[in-house]
Design a protein around this motif. Structure first.
Motif, PDB file in Angstrom:
ATOM      1  N   LYS A 180      22.883  70.865  35.862  1.00  0.00           N
ATOM      2  CA  LYS A 180      23.168  70.260  37.169  1.00  0.00           C
ATOM      3  C   LYS A 180      22.609  71.098  38.309  1.00  0.00           C
ATOM      4  O   LYS A 180      23.166  71.129  39.390  1.00  0.00           O
ATOM      5  CB  LYS A 180      24.696  70.111  37.345  1.00  0.00           C
ATOM      6  N   VAL A 181      21.528  71.802  38.055  1.00  0.00           N
ATOM      7  CA  VAL A 181      20.902  72.563  39.134  1.00  0.00           C
ATOM      8  C   VAL A 181      19.920  71.633  39.834  1.00  0.00           C
ATOM      9  O   VAL A 181      19.162  70.921  39.211  1.00  0.00           O
ATOM     10  CB  VAL A 181      20.174  73.816  38.587  1.00  0.00           C
ATOM     11  N   GLY A 182      19.954  71.617  41.137  1.00  0.00           N
ATOM     12  CA  GLY A 182      19.091  70.731  41.910  1.00  0.00           C
ATOM     13  C   GLY A 182      19.660  70.652  43.297  1.00  0.00           C
ATOM     14  O   GLY A 182      19.756  71.645  43.994  1.00  0.00           O
ATOM     15  N   ASP A 183      20.046  69.466  43.689  1.00  0.00           N
ATOM     16  CA  ASP A 183      20.663  69.282  45.000  1.00  0.00           C
ATOM     17  C   ASP A 183      22.011  70.002  45.027  1.00  0.00           C
ATOM     18  O   ASP A 183      22.934  69.663  44.299  1.00  0.00           O
ATOM     19  CB  ASP A 183      20.847  67.781  45.249  1.00  0.00           C
ATOM     20  N   GLU A 184      22.121  71.000  45.902  1.00  0.00           N
ATOM     21  CA  GLU A 184      23.330  71.834  45.892  1.00  0.00           C
ATOM     22  C   GLU A 184      24.573  71.054  46.289  1.00  0.00           C
ATOM     23  O   GLU A 184      25.678  71.347  45.844  1.00  0.00           O
ATOM     24  CB  GLU A 184      23.145  73.052  46.794  1.00  0.00           C
ATOM     25  N   LYS A 185      24.402  70.028  47.133  1.00  0.00           N
ATOM     26  CA  LYS A 185      25.561  69.209  47.517  1.00  0.00           C
ATOM     27  C   LYS A 185      26.120  68.484  46.304  1.00  0.00           C
ATOM     28  O   LYS A 185      27.327  68.429  46.088  1.00  0.00           O
ATOM     29  CB  LYS A 185      25.162  68.195  48.596  1.00  0.00           C
ATOM     30  N   GLN A 233      25.618  69.349  43.172  1.00  0.00           N
ATOM     31  CA  GLN A 233      26.183  70.394  42.310  1.00  0.00           C
ATOM     32  C   GLN A 233      27.601  70.735  42.735  1.00  0.00           C
ATOM     33  O   GLN A 233      28.516  70.825  41.929  1.00  0.00           O
ATOM     34  CB  GLN A 233      25.389  71.697  42.479  1.00  0.00           C
ATOM     35  N   GLY A 234      27.753  70.966  44.035  1.00  0.00           N
ATOM     36  CA  GLY A 234      29.056  71.370  44.573  1.00  0.00           C
ATOM     37  C   GLY A 234      30.127  70.335  44.291  1.00  0.00           C
ATOM     38  O   GLY A 234      31.251  70.677  43.924  1.00  0.00           O
ATOM     39  N   LEU A 235      29.779  69.059  44.454  1.00  0.00           N
ATOM     40  CA  LEU A 235      30.748  67.977  44.199  1.00  0.00           C
ATOM     41  C   LEU A 235      31.147  67.953  42.729  1.00  0.00           C
ATOM     42  O   LEU A 235      32.316  67.766  42.381  1.00  0.00           O
ATOM     43  CB  LEU A 235      30.147  66.618  44.595  1.00  0.00           C
ATOM     44  N   VAL A 255      25.580  81.557  35.976  1.00  0.00           N
ATOM     45  CA  VAL A 255      24.342  81.416  36.762  1.00  0.00           C
ATOM     46  C   VAL A 255      24.653  81.622  38.242  1.00  0.00           C
ATOM     47  O   VAL A 255      25.734  81.282  38.721  1.00  0.00           O
ATOM     48  CB  VAL A 255      23.658  80.041  36.536  1.00  0.00           C
ATOM     49  N   GLU A 256      23.683  82.180  38.940  1.00  0.00           N
ATOM     50  CA  GLU A 256      23.909  82.555  40.346  1.00  0.00           C
ATOM     51  C   GLU A 256      24.300  81.353  41.208  1.00  0.00           C
ATOM     52  O   GLU A 256      25.211  81.429  42.041  1.00  0.00           O
ATOM     53  CB  GLU A 256      22.649  83.219  40.908  1.00  0.00           C
ATOM     54  N   ALA A 257      23.620  80.218  40.992  1.00  0.00           N
ATOM     55  CA  ALA A 257      23.926  79.023  41.796  1.00  0.00           C
ATOM     56  C   ALA A 257      25.380  78.583  41.580  1.00  0.00           C
ATOM     57  O   ALA A 257      26.064  78.171  42.521  1.00  0.00           O
ATOM     58  CB  ALA A 257      22.973  77.891  41.421  1.00  0.00           C
ATOM     59  N   GLY A 258      25.847  78.692  40.347  1.00  0.00           N
ATOM     60  CA  GLY A 258      27.228  78.327  40.033  1.00  0.00           C
ATOM     61  C   GLY A 258      28.215  79.265  40.694  1.00  0.00           C
ATOM     62  O   GLY A 258      29.234  78.834  41.264  1.00  0.00           O
ATOM     63  N   ARG A 259      27.910  80.553  40.642  1.00  0.00           N
ATOM     64  CA  ARG A 259      28.803  81.542  41.277  1.00  0.00           C
ATOM     65  C   ARG A 259      28.877  81.311  42.783  1.00  0.00           C
ATOM     66  O   ARG A 259      29.935  81.440  43.393  1.00  0.00           O
ATOM     67  CB  ARG A 259      28.316  82.975  40.987  1.00  0.00           C
ATOM     68  N   ARG A 260      27.737  80.955  43.359  1.00  0.00           N
ATOM     69  CA  ARG A 260      27.695  80.735  44.808  1.00  0.00           C
ATOM     70  C   ARG A 260      28.633  79.595  45.206  1.00  0.00           C
ATOM     71  O   ARG A 260      29.374  79.693  46.190  1.00  0.00           O
ATOM     72  CB  ARG A 260      26.253  80.427  45.230  1.00  0.00           C
ATOM     73  N   ILE A 261      28.625  78.526  44.423  1.00  0.00           N
ATOM     74  CA  ILE A 261      29.513  77.382  44.705  1.00  0.00           C
ATOM     75  C   ILE A 261      30.974  77.777  44.521  1.00  0.00           C
ATOM     76  O   ILE A 261      31.832  77.482  45.358  1.00  0.00           O
ATOM     77  CB  ILE A 261      29.147  76.182  43.796  1.00  0.00           C
ATOM     78  N   LEU A 262      31.266  78.454  43.429  1.00  0.00           N
ATOM     79  CA  LEU A 262      32.655  78.844  43.136  1.00  0.00           C
ATOM     80  C   LEU A 262      33.215  79.787  44.196  1.00  0.00           C
ATOM     81  O   LEU A 262      34.415  79.783  44.474  1.00  0.00           O
ATOM     82  CB  LEU A 262      32.742  79.517  41.755  1.00  0.00           C
ATOM     83  N   MET A 263      32.332  80.605  44.798  1.00  0.00           N
ATOM     84  CA  MET A 263      32.804  81.639  45.717  1.00  0.00           C
ATOM     85  C   MET A 263      32.687  81.252  47.189  1.00  0.00           C
ATOM     86  O   MET A 263      33.048  82.025  48.063  1.00  0.00           O
ATOM     87  CB  MET A 263      32.027  82.933  45.461  1.00  0.00           C
ATOM     88  N   GLU A 264      32.206  80.052  47.443  1.00  0.00           N
ATOM     89  CA  GLU A 264      32.079  79.623  48.836  1.00  0.00           C
ATOM     90  C   GLU A 264      33.471  79.509  49.461  1.00  0.00           C
ATOM     91  O   GLU A 264      34.301  78.714  48.996  1.00  0.00           O
ATOM     92  CB  GLU A 264      31.365  78.270  48.876  1.00  0.00           C
ATOM     93  N   PRO A 265      33.759  80.290  50.505  1.00  0.00           N
ATOM     94  CA  PRO A 265      35.129  80.327  51.044  1.00  0.00           C
ATOM     95  C   PRO A 265      35.660  78.963  51.464  1.00  0.00           C
ATOM     96  O   PRO A 265      36.827  78.651  51.245  1.00  0.00           O
ATOM     97  CB  PRO A 265      35.014  81.263  52.255  1.00  0.00           C
TER      98      PRO A 265
END
Length: 216
Positions: free
Chosen positions: A1-6, A8-10, A45-55
């Protein structure tokens, strides 16, 4: 699910929401427990961590809340996810510390041993740790959970701000007491790694020899 970060985030947010739902009426069946393993994979994966850690999303905080579950698969997944997220500690230490009141119990209680802590020790801890350590507890039997928790602590205390926060909750004392109960050699090694780091920073001898409180 790497691609559009929005997108991904959803997707990740939906998974976390399902994971944090109460397991269901029947105690025999936890229909969302498998998400624990998916979250560990996402956090690799870094992209996943970024989503999980977004305040703003607050996903990591929600995940940590599941550490109290009696389900071992959930517990192990939460420990693994936190540990993987801590690989970002060098750039995300403030985001991690912003949820400290949830993070420290999830990391320190599994490695605190079973003993009741003295009033003096507890007086230097925040309530969420002091209350839990004021009575005997069941040990966390899964050595992998204890090891993951210690690996996460190590990555946090490598950062100056993380180390200050660790001292402020009396973390070194908790590890000292927990280490006395530990029998697994691999886990003992993880305790010792943190001890070496604190000694290397010249902090632990000062605290033990002089009995001084560290600056908060």
């Amino acid at each position: 699910k790497v691609g559009d970060e929005k997108v991904q985030g959803l997707y990740v947010a939906k998974l976390v929401r399902s994971f944090c739902r109460s397991s269901c009426d029947s105690e025999d069946e936890d229909i969302f427990e498998h998400i624990a393993s998916i979250l560990v994979n996402i956090s690799k994966v870094e992209a996943g961590r970024r989503i999980l850690m977004e305040p703003k999303r607050g996903l990591l905080k929600q995940i940590i809340g599941q550490f109290d579950s009696t389900n071992q698969l959930r517990k192990k997944g939460v420990a693994g996810t936190i540990r993987n997220c801590c690989f970002e500690a060098d750039t995300q230490i403030q985001n991690l510390l912003s949820i400290a009141e949830y993070l420290w119990p999830a990391l320190l209680l599994p490695v605190a041993g079973k003993k009741i802590y003295s009033e003096e020790d507890r007086s230097k801890m925040p309530p969420e740790l002091a209350n839990a350590l004021s009575h005997e507890r069941e040990a966390v039997d899964d050595s992998e959970i204890r090891e993951r928790a210690l690996e996460a602590i190590y990555m946090i205390v490598m950062q100056d701000d993380g180390r200050k926060a660790f001292w402020s909750v009396n973390g070194p004392r908790i590890l000292q007491v927990g280490y006395e109960d530990e029998e697994d050699l691999k886990v003992m090694g993880a305790y010792e790694l943190i001890g070496s780091l604190l000694v290397g920073k010249g902090e632990i001898e000062q605290d033990q020899e002089q009995g001084e409180d560290k600056p908060q």
